[in-house]
Motif scaffolding. Structure first.
Motif, PDB file in Angstrom:
ATOM      1  N   ALA A  36      10.422   1.491  -3.531  1.00 41.27           N
ATOM      2  CA  ALA A  36       9.157   1.510  -2.204  1.00 41.27           C
ATOM      3  C   ALA A  36       7.874   0.889  -2.102  1.00 41.27           C
ATOM      4  N   VAL A  37       7.249   0.876  -3.180  1.00 43.94           N
ATOM      5  CA  VAL A  37       6.248  -0.466  -3.061  1.00 43.94           C
ATOM      6  C   VAL A  37       6.522  -1.717  -3.104  1.00 43.94           C
ATOM      7  N   LEU A  38       7.627  -2.215  -3.692  1.00 39.92           N
ATOM      8  CA  LEU A  38       7.714  -3.421  -3.988  1.00 39.92           C
ATOM      9  C   LEU A  38       8.097  -3.826  -2.280  1.00 39.92           C
ATOM     10  N   ASP A  39       9.427  -3.115  -2.186  1.00 40.07           N
ATOM     11  CA  ASP A  39       9.895  -3.576  -0.506  1.00 40.07           C
ATOM     12  C   ASP A  39       8.862  -3.547   0.778  1.00 40.07           C
ATOM     13  N   ARG A  40       7.437  -3.580   0.118  1.00 40.65           N
ATOM     14  CA  ARG A  40       6.402  -3.437   1.033  1.00 40.65           C
ATOM     15  C   ARG A  40       5.825  -4.466   1.064  1.00 40.65           C
ATOM     16  N   LYS A  41       4.548  -4.668   1.897  1.00 40.62           N
ATOM     17  CA  LYS A  41       3.737  -6.144   2.406  1.00 40.62           C
ATOM     18  C   LYS A  41       2.375  -5.457   1.665  1.00 40.62           C
ATOM     19  N   THR A  42       2.374  -3.818   2.746  1.00 38.08           N
ATOM     20  CA  THR A  42       0.676  -3.792   2.026  1.00 38.08           C
ATOM     21  C   THR A  42       1.556  -1.874   2.332  1.00 38.08           C
ATOM     22  N   LEU A  43       0.357  -1.499   1.581  1.00 38.77           N
ATOM     23  CA  LEU A  43       0.005   0.297   1.435  1.00 38.77           C
ATOM     24  C   LEU A  43      -0.995   0.081   2.520  1.00 38.77           C
ATOM     25  N   SER A  44      -0.255   2.031   3.294  1.00 38.82           N
ATOM     26  CA  SER A  44      -1.920   2.266   4.563  1.00 38.82           C
ATOM     27  C   SER A  44      -2.785   2.628   2.748  1.00 38.82           C
ATOM     28  N   PRO A  45      -4.339   3.052   3.485  1.00 42.03           N
ATOM     29  CA  PRO A  45      -5.143   3.933   2.603  1.00 42.03           C
ATOM     30  C   PRO A  45      -4.149   4.996   2.206  1.00 42.03           C
ATOM     31  N   ALA A  46      -3.637   5.785   2.848  1.00 40.12           N
ATOM     32  CA  ALA A  46      -3.401   6.668   3.028  1.00 40.12           C
ATOM     33  C   ALA A  46      -2.038   6.622   1.377  1.00 40.12           C
ATOM     34  N   GLU A  47      -0.845   6.004   1.448  1.00 40.13           N
ATOM     35  CA  GLU A  47      -0.507   5.045   0.374  1.00 40.13           C
ATOM     36  C   GLU A  47      -1.105   4.743  -0.352  1.00 40.13           C
ATOM     37  N   TYR A  48      -2.049   4.425  -0.336  1.00 42.55           N
ATOM     38  CA  TYR A  48      -2.306   3.340  -1.648  1.00 42.55           C
ATOM     39  C   TYR A  48      -3.408   5.177  -2.929  1.00 42.55           C
ATOM     40  N   GLN A  49      -3.806   5.657  -1.785  1.00 38.45           N
ATOM     41  CA  GLN A  49      -4.540   6.673  -2.616  1.00 38.45           C
ATOM     42  C   GLN A  49      -3.429   8.332  -3.796  1.00 38.45           C
ATOM     43  N   LEU A  50      -2.753   8.242  -2.830  1.00 36.80           N
ATOM     44  CA  LEU A  50      -0.861   9.133  -3.376  1.00 36.80           C
ATOM     45  C   LEU A  50      -0.774   8.173  -5.027  1.00 36.80           C
ATOM     46  N   ILE A  51      -1.070   6.483  -4.311  1.00 38.89           N
ATOM     47  CA  ILE A  51      -0.658   6.074  -5.478  1.00 38.89           C
ATOM     48  C   ILE A  51      -2.106   5.969  -7.123  1.00 38.89           C
ATOM     49  N   GLN A  52      -3.307   6.439  -6.213  1.00 40.46           N
ATOM     50  CA  GLN A  52      -4.935   6.410  -7.282  1.00 40.46           C
ATOM     51  C   GLN A  52      -3.995   8.224  -8.100  1.00 40.46           C
ATOM     52  N   GLN A  53      -3.465   8.668  -7.030  1.00 44.27           N
ATOM     53  CA  GLN A  53      -3.747  10.625  -7.508  1.00 44.27           C
ATOM     54  C   GLN A  53      -2.376  10.635  -8.222  1.00 44.27           C
ATOM     55  N   LEU A  54      -1.491  10.074  -8.306  1.00 41.39           N
ATOM     56  CA  LEU A  54      -0.242   9.768  -9.158  1.00 41.39           C
ATOM     57  C   LEU A  54      -0.441   9.202 -10.439  1.00 41.39           C
TER      58      LEU A  54
END
Length: 72
Positions: A36-54
């Protein structure tokens, strides 16, 4: 679409929500998260926050890292 292909189609949000709901990350979850992360060129701020929470939940021990190979 077969059921075998369905898990690889999960969004980053769905994968992280699943991990938080089960309070564990399995080898399959790690693979799905990686895709899910590597198939994308960029992460949205919300997705980046999810990764930080995880990451924080893992660091604090709120999520258990499952190694299915050790199960009997």
């Amino acid at each position: 679409m077969t059921s075998q292909n369905a898990p690889s189609q999960l969004s980053l949000t769905q994968v992280v929500e699943r991990i938080f709901a089960l309070r564990q990350i399995t080898p399959i979850d790690r693979q799905l998260l990686h895709r899910a992360v590597l198939d994308r060129k960029t992460l949205s701020p919300a997705e980046y926050q999810l990764i930080q929470q995880l990451q924080e939940a893992l660091h604090r021990g709120k999520i258990w890292i499952s190694d299915e190979s050790s199960r009997i």
